[in-house]
Design a protein around this motif. Structure first.
Motif, PDB file in Angstrom:
ATOM      1  N   ASN A 167       4.418 -17.056 -16.499  1.00  0.00           N
ATOM      2  CA  ASN A 167       3.218 -16.584 -15.834  1.00  0.00           C
ATOM      3  C   ASN A 167       3.472 -16.535 -14.338  1.00  0.00           C
ATOM      4  O   ASN A 167       3.825 -17.535 -13.720  1.00  0.00           O
ATOM      5  N   GLU A 168       3.319 -15.358 -13.749  1.00  0.00           N
ATOM      6  CA  GLU A 168       3.531 -15.194 -12.329  1.00  0.00           C
ATOM      7  C   GLU A 168       2.292 -14.599 -11.690  1.00  0.00           C
ATOM      8  O   GLU A 168       1.546 -13.844 -12.309  1.00  0.00           O
ATOM      9  N   THR A 169       2.062 -14.910 -10.453  1.00  0.00           N
ATOM     10  CA  THR A 169       0.924 -14.367  -9.727  1.00  0.00           C
ATOM     11  C   THR A 169       1.182 -12.896  -9.424  1.00  0.00           C
ATOM     12  O   THR A 169       2.217 -12.558  -8.856  1.00  0.00           O
ATOM     13  N   PRO A 170       0.252 -12.007  -9.822  1.00  0.00           N
ATOM     14  CA  PRO A 170       0.466 -10.587  -9.552  1.00  0.00           C
ATOM     15  C   PRO A 170       0.638 -10.336  -8.067  1.00  0.00           C
ATOM     16  O   PRO A 170      -0.152 -10.790  -7.251  1.00  0.00           O
ATOM     17  N   ASN A 171       1.698  -9.617  -7.700  1.00  0.00           N
ATOM     18  CA  ASN A 171       1.941  -9.358  -6.281  1.00  0.00           C
ATOM     19  C   ASN A 171       2.558  -7.995  -6.035  1.00  0.00           C
ATOM     20  O   ASN A 171       3.085  -7.755  -4.968  1.00  0.00           O
ATOM     21  N   SER A 172       2.523  -7.088  -7.016  1.00  0.00           N
ATOM     22  CA  SER A 172       3.099  -5.761  -6.824  1.00  0.00           C
ATOM     23  C   SER A 172       2.397  -4.774  -7.743  1.00  0.00           C
ATOM     24  O   SER A 172       1.624  -5.152  -8.623  1.00  0.00           O
ATOM     25  N   PHE A 173       2.705  -3.479  -7.543  1.00  0.00           N
ATOM     26  CA  PHE A 173       2.043  -2.456  -8.349  1.00  0.00           C
ATOM     27  C   PHE A 173       2.384  -2.595  -9.826  1.00  0.00           C
ATOM     28  O   PHE A 173       1.597  -2.206 -10.685  1.00  0.00           O
ATOM     29  N   ILE A 174       3.561  -3.143 -10.145  1.00  0.00           N
ATOM     30  CA  ILE A 174       3.929  -3.332 -11.546  1.00  0.00           C
ATOM     31  C   ILE A 174       2.926  -4.251 -12.246  1.00  0.00           C
ATOM     32  O   ILE A 174       2.607  -4.065 -13.419  1.00  0.00           O
ATOM     33  N   ASP A 175       2.422  -5.242 -11.506  1.00  0.00           N
ATOM     34  CA  ASP A 175       1.486  -6.198 -12.086  1.00  0.00           C
ATOM     35  C   ASP A 175       0.087  -5.607 -12.246  1.00  0.00           C
ATOM     36  O   ASP A 175      -0.677  -6.039 -13.117  1.00  0.00           O
ATOM     37  N   TRP A 176      -0.256  -4.623 -11.431  1.00  0.00           N
ATOM     38  CA  TRP A 176      -1.618  -4.099 -11.432  1.00  0.00           C
ATOM     39  C   TRP A 176      -1.752  -2.805 -12.238  1.00  0.00           C
ATOM     40  O   TRP A 176      -2.829  -2.538 -12.793  1.00  0.00           O
ATOM     41  N   LEU A 177      -0.692  -2.011 -12.310  1.00  0.00           N
ATOM     42  CA  LEU A 177      -0.779  -0.705 -12.962  1.00  0.00           C
ATOM     43  C   LEU A 177      -0.405  -0.790 -14.439  1.00  0.00           C
ATOM     44  O   LEU A 177       0.267  -1.715 -14.881  1.00  0.00           O
ATOM     45  N   GLU A 178      -0.838   0.223 -15.190  1.00  0.00           N
ATOM     46  CA  GLU A 178      -0.413   0.349 -16.581  1.00  0.00           C
ATOM     47  C   GLU A 178       1.097   0.605 -16.620  1.00  0.00           C
ATOM     48  O   GLU A 178       1.665   1.180 -15.686  1.00  0.00           O
ATOM     49  N   THR A 179       1.725   0.205 -17.730  1.00  0.00           N
ATOM     50  CA  THR A 179       3.180   0.337 -17.847  1.00  0.00           C
ATOM     51  C   THR A 179       3.639   1.779 -17.691  1.00  0.00           C
ATOM     52  O   THR A 179       4.635   2.052 -17.004  1.00  0.00           O
ATOM     53  N   ASP A 180       2.918   2.729 -18.319  1.00  0.00           N
ATOM     54  CA  ASP A 180       3.360   4.122 -18.242  1.00  0.00           C
ATOM     55  C   ASP A 180       3.289   4.666 -16.822  1.00  0.00           C
ATOM     56  O   ASP A 180       4.132   5.479 -16.402  1.00  0.00           O
ATOM     57  N   VAL A 181       2.307   4.191 -16.022  1.00  0.00           N
ATOM     58  CA  VAL A 181       2.219   4.626 -14.623  1.00  0.00           C
ATOM     59  C   VAL A 181       3.380   4.037 -13.814  1.00  0.00           C
ATOM     60  O   VAL A 181       4.010   4.722 -13.006  1.00  0.00           O
ATOM     61  N   SER A 182       3.684   2.761 -14.047  1.00  0.00           N
ATOM     62  CA  SER A 182       4.812   2.127 -13.357  1.00  0.00           C
ATOM     63  C   SER A 182       6.118   2.822 -13.709  1.00  0.00           C
ATOM     64  O   SER A 182       6.974   3.043 -12.846  1.00  0.00           O
ATOM     65  N   LEU A 183       6.264   3.194 -14.990  1.00  0.00           N
ATOM     66  CA  LEU A 183       7.478   3.885 -15.414  1.00  0.00           C
ATOM     67  C   LEU A 183       7.592   5.258 -14.757  1.00  0.00           C
ATOM     68  O   LEU A 183       8.692   5.707 -14.404  1.00  0.00           O
ATOM     69  N   TYR A 184       6.452   5.919 -14.589  1.00  0.00           N
ATOM     70  CA  TYR A 184       6.461   7.216 -13.918  1.00  0.00           C
ATOM     71  C   TYR A 184       6.966   7.078 -12.486  1.00  0.00           C
ATOM     72  O   TYR A 184       7.783   7.875 -12.018  1.00  0.00           O
ATOM     73  N   ILE A 185       6.489   6.046 -11.806  1.00  0.00           N
ATOM     74  CA  ILE A 185       6.931   5.804 -10.428  1.00  0.00           C
ATOM     75  C   ILE A 185       8.415   5.471 -10.397  1.00  0.00           C
ATOM     76  O   ILE A 185       9.184   6.000  -9.585  1.00  0.00           O
ATOM     77  N   MET A 186       8.840   4.580 -11.301  1.00  0.00           N
ATOM     78  CA  MET A 186      10.252   4.188 -11.351  1.00  0.00           C
ATOM     79  C   MET A 186      11.154   5.361 -11.722  1.00  0.00           C
ATOM     80  O   MET A 186      12.354   5.355 -11.428  1.00  0.00           O
ATOM     81  N   GLY A 187      10.579   6.368 -12.379  1.00  0.00           N
ATOM     82  CA  GLY A 187      11.372   7.524 -12.790  1.00  0.00           C
ATOM     83  C   GLY A 187      11.936   8.319 -11.637  1.00  0.00           C
ATOM     84  O   GLY A 187      12.826   9.153 -11.823  1.00  0.00           O
ATOM     85  N   PHE A 188      11.436   8.090 -10.418  1.00  0.00           N
ATOM     86  CA  PHE A 188      11.947   8.795  -9.249  1.00  0.00           C
ATOM     87  C   PHE A 188      13.220   8.154  -8.706  1.00  0.00           C
ATOM     88  O   PHE A 188      13.850   8.716  -7.814  1.00  0.00           O
ATOM     89  N   LEU A 189      13.587   6.997  -9.222  1.00  0.00           N
ATOM     90  CA  LEU A 189      14.846   6.374  -8.807  1.00  0.00           C
ATOM     91  C   LEU A 189      15.999   7.202  -9.343  1.00  0.00           C
ATOM     92  O   LEU A 189      16.037   7.560 -10.518  1.00  0.00           O
ATOM     93  N   ASP A 190      16.971   7.520  -8.491  1.00  0.00           N
ATOM     94  CA  ASP A 190      18.075   8.391  -8.913  1.00  0.00           C
ATOM     95  C   ASP A 190      19.436   7.830  -8.540  1.00  0.00           C
ATOM     96  O   ASP A 190      20.431   8.560  -8.533  1.00  0.00           O
TER      97      ASP A 190
ATOM     98  N   HIS B 175      10.274 -11.093 -12.576  1.00  0.00           N
ATOM     99  CA  HIS B 175       9.330 -10.220 -13.279  1.00  0.00           C
ATOM    100  C   HIS B 175       9.789  -8.768 -13.221  1.00  0.00           C
ATOM    101  O   HIS B 175       9.746  -8.036 -14.220  1.00  0.00           O
ATOM    102  N   TRP B 176      10.208  -8.314 -12.037  1.00  0.00           N
ATOM    103  CA  TRP B 176      10.711  -6.951 -11.902  1.00  0.00           C
ATOM    104  C   TRP B 176      11.982  -6.765 -12.732  1.00  0.00           C
ATOM    105  O   TRP B 176      12.189  -5.712 -13.317  1.00  0.00           O
ATOM    106  N   ARG B 177      12.823  -7.770 -12.752  1.00  0.00           N
ATOM    107  CA  ARG B 177      14.057  -7.670 -13.551  1.00  0.00           C
ATOM    108  C   ARG B 177      13.712  -7.501 -15.030  1.00  0.00           C
ATOM    109  O   ARG B 177      14.324  -6.681 -15.726  1.00  0.00           O
ATOM    110  N   ARG B 178      12.725  -8.274 -15.506  1.00  0.00           N
ATOM    111  CA  ARG B 178      12.316  -8.127 -16.905  1.00  0.00           C
ATOM    112  C   ARG B 178      11.786  -6.723 -17.173  1.00  0.00           C
ATOM    113  O   ARG B 178      12.059  -6.125 -18.207  1.00  0.00           O
ATOM    114  N   PHE B 179      11.017  -6.195 -16.213  1.00  0.00           N
ATOM    115  CA  PHE B 179      10.454  -4.854 -16.370  1.00  0.00           C
ATOM    116  C   PHE B 179      11.569  -3.816 -16.492  1.00  0.00           C
ATOM    117  O   PHE B 179      11.533  -2.927 -17.354  1.00  0.00           O
ATOM    118  N   VAL B 180      12.585  -3.925 -15.630  1.00  0.00           N
ATOM    119  CA  VAL B 180      13.711  -2.975 -15.647  1.00  0.00           C
ATOM    120  C   VAL B 180      14.449  -3.042 -16.981  1.00  0.00           C
ATOM    121  O   VAL B 180      14.762  -2.010 -17.586  1.00  0.00           O
TER     122      VAL B 180
END
Length: 383
Positions: free
Chosen positions: A6-29, A43-48
């Protein structure tokens, strides 16, 4: 999953829906961006890892990997050697393994310092051959236009229609290759009046893999098929058309971007004919030499075709990754040294087998007469 905290939400990944976060991450090239995101927090590492961002970037950059259905870490086997008590732990171990493999693959593709080299192992087939075995596609593995006092080239059958295309298929060396350039030298018929050059108007390239490892028999280890075989392959990449000039030189065709050849086969399409043969008035295409330049991802990565559907399994050898990333000499990489030596002897064997077949024919044609020129050969052919 039981490994999460359990981590304190501190980024958009914690606040946004997964599909929205994935859309944003999709711009990484860039793989460095994936590494940076992973380093922000656990937490970000787990998300990736959970969402396979390294794999998604691989597929976006190199769609030739779309046929890969699984990953094997050759050090550990098909599943990680970890003590697990629940299916969630098994799933997490597999996700981490796949992330490591795809992140390493991206790094190897984009950061490798290994110099490009010719990666053709042997000739597989020609859509037609005018004079077999004298004018076999095997001849295109020889960088010279003469081999043991004979003209060395492949020739198509003659056609009255100049638009009839021809296809040549080659097997590349083992492993995955990052292909950057294909070089082709049309054949100049030095034994014909005016020394005509039988080039094509355009060329196009395809890369892919067999539909099944069993669709081509063992006889191809010796001499190639002399008939079309396009139905035996799945082509995962098709290049744009390149104009070919009617010149007696090795013509380079640089691909718009590096391409992964994941299944080890390449097809050359020769489109349009420009030269008639005076003796019969038919159009021919003749090729003297073919070279495919690429960087090997072997011995760090390999690909296996699975039965019965021809799906691909990516094999990762972590201990060999530095061999691919560094421009090591071939003496420092035993697997590559053995591979290059085998390729050389395979080519010599194919050419010797071809020559042996020609010599056994009762009515030989195309013999070169010795002379005092710089090659020790005469440019004229005698019966």
């Amino acid at each position: 999953m039981d490994h999460q905290k359990n981590e304190t939400p501190n980024s958009f990944i914690d606040w946004l829906e997964t599909d929205v976060s994935l859309y944003i991450m999709g711009f990484l090239d860039d793989p460095a961006d994936i590494a940076s995101v992973s380093a922000v927090s656990s937490h970000w590492r787990r998300f990736v890892i959970e969402n396979g961002l390294a794999k998604q970037l691989c597929l976006k950059t190199f769609p030739q990997l779309s046929g890969v259905v699984g990953v094997v870490n050759a050090t550990e086997g098909t599943t990680n050697s970890v003590a697990v008590k629940a299916s969630s732990a098994v799933e997490w171990a597999i996700l981490k393994r796949d992330h490591w493999a795809y992140a390493s693959l991206l790094q190897a593709i984009l950061k490798s310092k290994v110099s490009p080299k010719d990666c053709i192992a042997n000739a597989v087939s020609a859509s037609s051959t005018d004079n077999y075995p004298d004018e076999s596609v095997v001849n295109t593995l020889n960088p010279r236009d003469r081999f043991i006092r004979r003209a060395s080239y492949w020739s198509s059958k003659g056609q009255s229609n100049p638009d009839v295309p021809e296809m040549l298929v080659y097997k590349l060396s083992a492993g995955i290759w990052v292909i950057t350039e294909i070089d082709i030298q049309p054949f100049e018929a030095f034994f014909q009046m005016g020394k005509p050059i039988y080039s094509a108007k355009f060329v196009r390239f395809r890369m892919g893999h067999l539909k099944s490892p069993k669709v081509i028999g063992d006889d191809l280890q010796y001499l190639p098929l002399q008939k079309p075989d396009d139905d035996k392959f799945v082509w995962t990449y098709t290049s744009p058309q390149f104009p070919m000039t009617q010149e007696n030189c090795l013509q380079p065709f640089k691909l718009p971007e590096p391409i992964l050849c994941t299944g080890g086969y390449m097809q050359i399409e020769l489109l349009g004919r420009v030269q008639r043969q005076e003796i019969d008035g038919l159009f021919y295409i003749c090729v003297c030499y073919v070279r495919v330049l690429g960087r090997p991802l072997f011995p760090a990565f390999d690909m296996e075709i699975l039965e019965p559907n021809g799906e691909l399994l990516l094999k990762f050898y972590p201990k060999n990754l530095n061999c691919v990333l560094q421009n090591s000499s071939r003496d420092e990489i035993p697997e590559l040294r053995h591979l290059e030596e085998k390729m050389l002897w395979d080519r010599i064997g194919l050419l010797e087998d071809l020559l042996r077949g020609i010599q056994q024919r009762p009515n030989n044609v195309l013999a070169l007469e010795e002379d005092d020129d710089e090659d020790g050969m005469d440019a004229d052919l005698v019966p």
